[in-house]
Scaffold this active site. Structure first.
Site, PDB file in Angstrom:
ATOM      1  N   GLU A 335       3.317   5.755   3.348  1.00 62.08           N
ATOM      2  CA  GLU A 335       2.396   5.892   4.486  1.00 62.08           C
ATOM      3  C   GLU A 335       2.947   5.629   5.881  1.00 62.08           C
ATOM      4  O   GLU A 335       2.183   5.622   6.838  1.00 62.08           O
ATOM      5  CB  GLU A 335       1.134   5.033   4.258  1.00 62.08           C
ATOM      6  CG  GLU A 335       0.305   5.550   3.097  1.00 62.08           C
ATOM      7  CD  GLU A 335      -1.032   4.851   2.895  1.00 62.08           C
ATOM      8  OE1 GLU A 335      -1.250   3.799   3.496  1.00 62.08           O
ATOM      9  OE2 GLU A 335      -1.860   5.394   2.132  1.00 62.08           O
TER      10      GLU A 335
HETATM   11  C1  BMA Z   1      -3.240   3.037   0.212  1.00 59.18           C
HETATM   12  C2  BMA Z   1      -2.043   2.424  -0.442  1.00 59.18           C
HETATM   13  C3  BMA Z   1      -2.042   0.950  -0.423  1.00 59.18           C
HETATM   14  C4  BMA Z   1      -3.424   0.379  -0.417  1.00 59.18           C
HETATM   15  C5  BMA Z   1      -4.455   1.389  -0.840  1.00 59.18           C
HETATM   16  C6  BMA Z   1      -5.845   0.874  -0.826  1.00 59.18           C
HETATM   17  O1  BMA Z   1      -3.170   3.706   1.319  1.00 59.18           O
HETATM   18  O2  BMA Z   1      -0.866   3.015  -0.095  1.00 59.18           O
HETATM   19  O3  BMA Z   1      -1.272   0.453   0.614  1.00 59.18           O
HETATM   20  O4  BMA Z   1      -3.467  -0.720  -1.224  1.00 59.18           O
HETATM   21  O5  BMA Z   1      -4.402   2.456  -0.006  1.00 59.18           O
HETATM   22  O6  BMA Z   1      -6.272   0.554   0.453  1.00 59.18           O
END
Ligand code: BMA
Length: 763
Positions: A335
Site C-alpha cells: 500500500e
Molecule cells: C489493509 C491491509 C492492512 C490492514 C487492512 C485492514 O489495507 O493492507 O494493512 O490491516 O487493510 O485495515
C-alpha cells in the site's frame, strides 16, 4: 531481523570447555527513534498511517511488531529462528536453484549455483530423482577455481506441478553433493516442482484495461484465497512451539486454507518472508504464494545505508525461496504507492531522476523502483516467470495505484472508507482483488478464553472492544447490521451470530460474483480474489475468517462454497426502480440470473434444478423453468439465462447443480430477497437435525426456509460445511469429523423471534 548472521568460532572450538553465545539487543522502539533522528528524513505531515509509531520505518524488523489494526503492539526482541552450530571442513553454501519450463511444456531447465567453502571440495554430483523416486538425472560437475559452482541441467517431459484446484503436485528431489576426490563432504537435498508461470496482463475484449492473471502451465488460473499475517505476535510461539504438536502450526493452517478451496495465499508485507516450512507446505499442498517484500503502510527512508541493507536482505530472503513452485509473485510492499497518491506525497511517475526523488518527501520510491528490482536481478528471477510487482495495490498508470482496470486492487470502500453496502462489491470489482474484507468476532469459545470474566462478555464492554483494533469498528459493524438484519447487540451469542453472518454474506457475495467475471480468454474481467485476512495473531475481533485458535468462522464456509470446483450462482436483478420518496422500500427484483463456474479443464454437462418457496409458510411456489440442462465451459463461468421469481419479496429460490445423470450434487445455492431485515421468517420452521450414531455427518431438514443455519458440535466441531441456508423438501447432509457422542446444536437468523434453535436427535 531479515539477514542471518554467522560467527566463526573455529579458534575457540579447538579448545575443550564450555562456551556461551551472548547476543545483545537494544530496545527496538527506542533504537528506531534514535535512527529516525539520525537519518533525519523530512517526510510529509501525512506520513503517519495509524499503524504503530512511525519510527518503525527506520528499523528492519517485522512491522507488525509495532501493532496493527488487528494486533497488539509488542515489539519483541531476540532471535526468532533457531541458532545452529555448524561443523564442517567443506560445504555447499548459498545453494540457489532456478527452474523454468519452456512454452511447449516438454523441457525444464534447472540452474543450480552455490558457493563452495573450504578447500577440499573438488566436484559436485547433481542427482535429480523424479516424483516416483527413479533417477531422472545424474551428472558430475567440477568446482571452479574461485570455489563457485554454477550449472544448468535439462529435464525432458517434466511432470508438471499445479495449484491443487487444477492438478497434481509432483515433486522432484534435487540432491547436490560435494566430494573431494573420493569422499562425500556435504550434501543438500531439496524438493523441486516444475511449472511454467506467466503473469498475463493483456487487453480485454469488452472492457477497458488489462487482465491480471496468473497462467500456470499455459492455463489461466482464478486465484482464490486469502491474505496471511504472521501467525502470532510472538513469532517463535508459532514457528517453534514448545509443546510441538504432531502437526506443525503451518500445516494445520495451510491445510485448512486448502480445505476451504483456496489456492492462493498473499504473504502481507508487514510480516516476514515466510519460513521454509511454509513454502514447503505450499509446494506440497498446491497453494500459490504472493510474497510481499517487507514494507507496509508507510513512507520509508532510502538513504544509502538503508538501501544497502534492504538489498542484502532481499537477496538473502528471495534466494532462499525462489525455487519453490508455489511462489508466483514478489511484490515490493503493501500500500505505499497507494498512500503516496492518496496523500499527495512528492510522486511524479514521469520523473525518473532519483536525485529529484531524494529531495522530495517520498524517498521510498528509490527502494521500490531501483533497489528491489536490482536485488531480484541479482537473484536471477528473470527466467523463472516470477514477476516483480512494485506495490500492492499497483496499476503502473500515473499516481492512481488502486485502479479497477489495471493491476491489482484493494477494495476498502466497503467496511472502511465511505462504508458502501457490501452489495456494491460487484461494481467495485477490479482485475485482481488482492484485498477486501469484513470484520467479525471470533467464536464464543474463543471469546470465553479471551475474556475470562463473564461480566465483560458483552458486545459493548471496553474489554470486548479492546480486542478490536479496527478504526471505527463499532460504528461500521452496527451500521452494516442495521442496514441488513434485525440484529441484536445482546446477548453476546446473538451479536456474534449476526456479525459473523454479515461477514459470511459479504465476502461470499463478493467472491461468487467476481468469479462469475472470470469468463475465459480475453474476458478475464477478474482473475483473483484474496480476502483480508485468513488468520489472526491473537484472539481478536478482526477481518480474519478463521480465529486465532484455528476455529473457522462462518465466512470460511460460505467462501469455501463460492470457491468450490463447481459452483452455481444466482443474482436477483432489478425489475422496477422506486421513486426517490420511497427511500426505505427495496427495489423490485423479480428476475433471477443463473450461472455456473468450473475449475475443470473439460466441458461438463450438468443439470440445474430450481425450487422456490414462500419464506413465511414454506409453501412451494411454481416456477416457469424449474429444470435446465446445459454445459459448463472449462475453467471459467457459464451463463444459464434468467427466470422470473413470482412474489419475489417473499420467495426464496434454491438452485441445485447436478452432474449429467442427475446423481451427484455438485453445488447448491439459495437466493433470498434483500435486505434480509424485511424478510418475515416462520416463527417455527420445524428444523430437524439428525445424527446417525457412528456416522460423521448430520442430516438437516426444515418445513420453512431458514437463513444461515450455524451448527455446533459440543466444545468443538470439525465441520466440512456450515452456515447453510435450508429449504423445504431437501435432506441436507453436512459432514463433521470426530463427532463421537458430542451434542449438536443449530441456530439461524432471527430464531430469537420465534422458536429458538434446534438440538440434534440421535438415531
Ligand atoms: C489493509 C491491509 C492492512 C490492514 C487492512 C485492514 O489495507 O493492507 O494493512 O490491516 O487493510 O485495515
Amino acid at each position: 531481523m531479515f539477514i542471518p548472521q554467522s560467527v566463526d568460532i573455529s579458534a575457540q572450538a579447538l579448545t575443550a570447555g564450555h562456551f556461551v553465545l551472548e547476543l545483545r539487543f537494544r530496545a527496538p522502539s527506542e533504537f528506531a527513534k534514535e535512527e529516525e533522528q539520525r537519518v533525519g528524513y523530512k517526510k510529509a505531515e501525512t506520513d503517519d498511517t495509524l499503524m504503530g509509531g512511525h519510527e518503525r520505518m527506520y528499523l528492519r524488523k517485522a512491522q507488525y511488531h509495532w501493532g496493527w489494526d488487528w494486533g497488539p503492539a509488542l515489539a519483541s526482541t531476540g532471535p526468532y529462528l533457531p541458532i545452529y552450530l555448524e561443523v564442517y571442513q567443506a560445504r555447499i553454501n548459498n545453494l540457489k536453484i532456478l527452474p523454468s519450463v519452456n512454452e511447449s511444456l516438454d523441457k525444464a531447465t534447472v540452474q543450480i549455483s552455490a558457493h563452495i567453502e573450504g578447500h577440499s571440495g573438488r566436484f559436485v554430483l547433481v542427482e535429480i530423482a523424479n516424483p516416483e523416486g527413479g533417477v531422472a538425472l545424474r551428472k558430475i560437475f567440477p568446482v571452479n577455481v574461485v570455489g563457485a559452482f554454477e550449472q544448468a541441467v535439462e529435464l525432458e517431459s517434466p511432470e508438471l506441478w499445479w495449484p491443487h484446484t487444477h492438478g497434481k503436485q509432483p515433486l522432484y528431489q534435487v540432491k547436490v553433493e560435494l566430494f573431494n576426490t573420493v569422499q562425500s563432504l556435504h550434501s543438500i537435498t531439496t524438493a523441486l516442482g516444475l511449472r511454467r508461470l506467466r503473469l498475463q496482463q493483456t487487453s480485454l475484449n469488452s472492457v477497458p484495461g488489462t487482465s491480471f492473471t496468473f497462467v500456470i502451465n499455459n492455463v489461466p488460473i482464478f486465484a482464490s484465497g486469502s491474505n496471511w499475517i504472521p501467525g502470532d505476535f510472538f513469532l517463535p510461539r508459532f514457528t517453534h512451539p514448545q509443546d510441538e504438536p504432531t502437526e506443525s502450526n503451518y500445516r494445520r493452517w495451510l491445510s485448512l486454507a486448502k480445505s476451504g478451496n483456496q489456492n492462493t495465499i498473499r504473504v502481507w508485507g508487514g510480516g516476514i518472508v515466510e519460513t521454509t516450512d511454509f513454502y514447503n507446505l505450499c509446494d506440497e499442498l498446491g497453494l500459490l504464494v504472493w510474497q510481499d517484500l517487507l514494507f507496509a503502510c508507510g513512507n520509508y527512508p532510502a538513504n544509502d545505508e538503508f538501501c544497502a541493507s534492504v538489498k542484502q536482505e532481499t537477496i538473502t530472503q528471495i534466494s532462499r525461496v525462489v525455487h519453490h513452485p508455489s511462489l508466483v509473485l514478489i511484490c515490493g510492499d503493501n500500500e505505499d504507492m497507494w498512500l503516496a497518491g492518496l496523500y499527495g506525497w512528492d510522486y511524479n511517475p514521469e520523473d525518473k531522476k532519483v536525485e529529484n526523488w531524494m529531495r522530495g518527501n517520498f524517498q521510498h520510491r528509490r527502494t521500490l523502483e531501483i533497489v528491489l528490482p536490482e536485488a531480484l536481478k541479482e537473484v536471477g528471477i528473470e527466467n523463472t516467470g516470477i514477476e516483480y510487482w512494485t506495490s500492492s495495490p499497483f496499476s503502473g498508470e500515473g499516481v492512481e495505484a488502486n485502479s479497477r482496470i489495471k493491476g491489482d486492487v484493494h477494495i476498502w470502500d466497503v467496511w472502511h472508507g465511505p462504508m458502501y453496502p457490501y452489495q456494491s462489491y460487484l461494481p467495485l470489482m477490479g482485475r485482481f482483488v488482492s484485498e477486501f474484507g469484513f470484520e467479525s468476532p471470533p467464536s464464543m469459545r474463543t471469546i470465553t478464553s479471551m475474556l475470562p470474566s463473564p461480566s465483560t462478555r458483552q458486545s459493548q464492554s471496553l474489554e470486548f472492544l479492546a480486542h478490536d483494533k479496527g478504526p471505527g469498528a463499532e460504528r461500521r459493524a452496527t451500521m452494516y447490521m442495521g442496514e441488513n438484519f434485525r440484529f441484536r447487540m445482546d446477548p453476546l451469542e446473538d451479536y456474534v451470530y449476526c456479525a459473523q453472518l454479515l461477514q459470511a454474506e459479504a465476502v461470499s457475495f463478493a467472491v461468487r460474483n467476481w468469479r462469475r467475471n472470470f469468463k475465459g480468454p480475453g474476458e478475464e474481467l477478474c482473475s483473483g480474489a484474496l480476502v483480508w485476512q485468513l488468520n489472526d495473531n491473537w484472539p481478536a475481533i478482526s477481518w480474519a475468517i478463521v480465529d486465532y485458535y484455528l476455529r473457522p468462522k462462518p465466512a470460511f464456509f460460505t467462501l469455501k462454497r463460492a470457491l468450490a470446483h463447481f459452483d452455481i450462482g444466482l443474482a436477483r436483478n432489478t425489475t422496477k426502480r422506486n421513486i426517490p420518496i420511497l427511500r426505505s422500500y427495496p427495489e423490485e427484483q423479480a428476475l433471477l440470473s443463473i450461472w455456473g463456474v468450473s475449475n475443470s479443464h473439460e466441458y461438463t454437462t450438468v443439470r440445474i434444478t430450481l425450487a422456490a418457496f414462500d419464506i413465511a409458510t414454506g409453501a412451494s411456489v411454481a416456477l416457469d423453468t424449474p429444470h435446465i440442462t446445459g454445459t459448463l465451459k472449462p475453467n471459467r463461468s457459464t451463463e444459464f439465462g434468467e427466470v422470473n421469481i413470482p412474489a419475489a419479496a417473499t420467495t426464496v429460490v434454491a438452485a441445485y447443480l447436478h452432474d449429467r445423470n442427475g446423481e451427484t450434487l455438485l453445488a447448491r445455492f439459495v437466493s433470498w430477497p434483500e435486505p434480509l431485515k424485511f424478510v418475515r421468517f416462520s416463527g417455527d420452521p420445524a428444523v430437524t437435525v439428525k445424527v446417525k450414531n457412528g456416522e460423521d455427518r448430520v442430516v438437516v431438514t426444515t418445513r420453512a426456509p431458514v437463513k444461515g443455519l450455524v451448527l455446533e458440535a459440543g466444545e468443538e466441531g470439525d465441520w466440512t460445511d456450515n452456515c447453510v441456508d435450508v429449504v423445504p423438501g431437501e435432506e441436507l447432509v453436512v459432514g463433521v469429523k470426530r463427532l463421537g457422542d458430542k451434542d449438536v446444536k443449530g441456530s439461524w437468523l432471527c430464531d430469537w423471534e420465534g422458536r429458538r434453535g434446534v438440538e440434534a436427535v440421535r438415531e
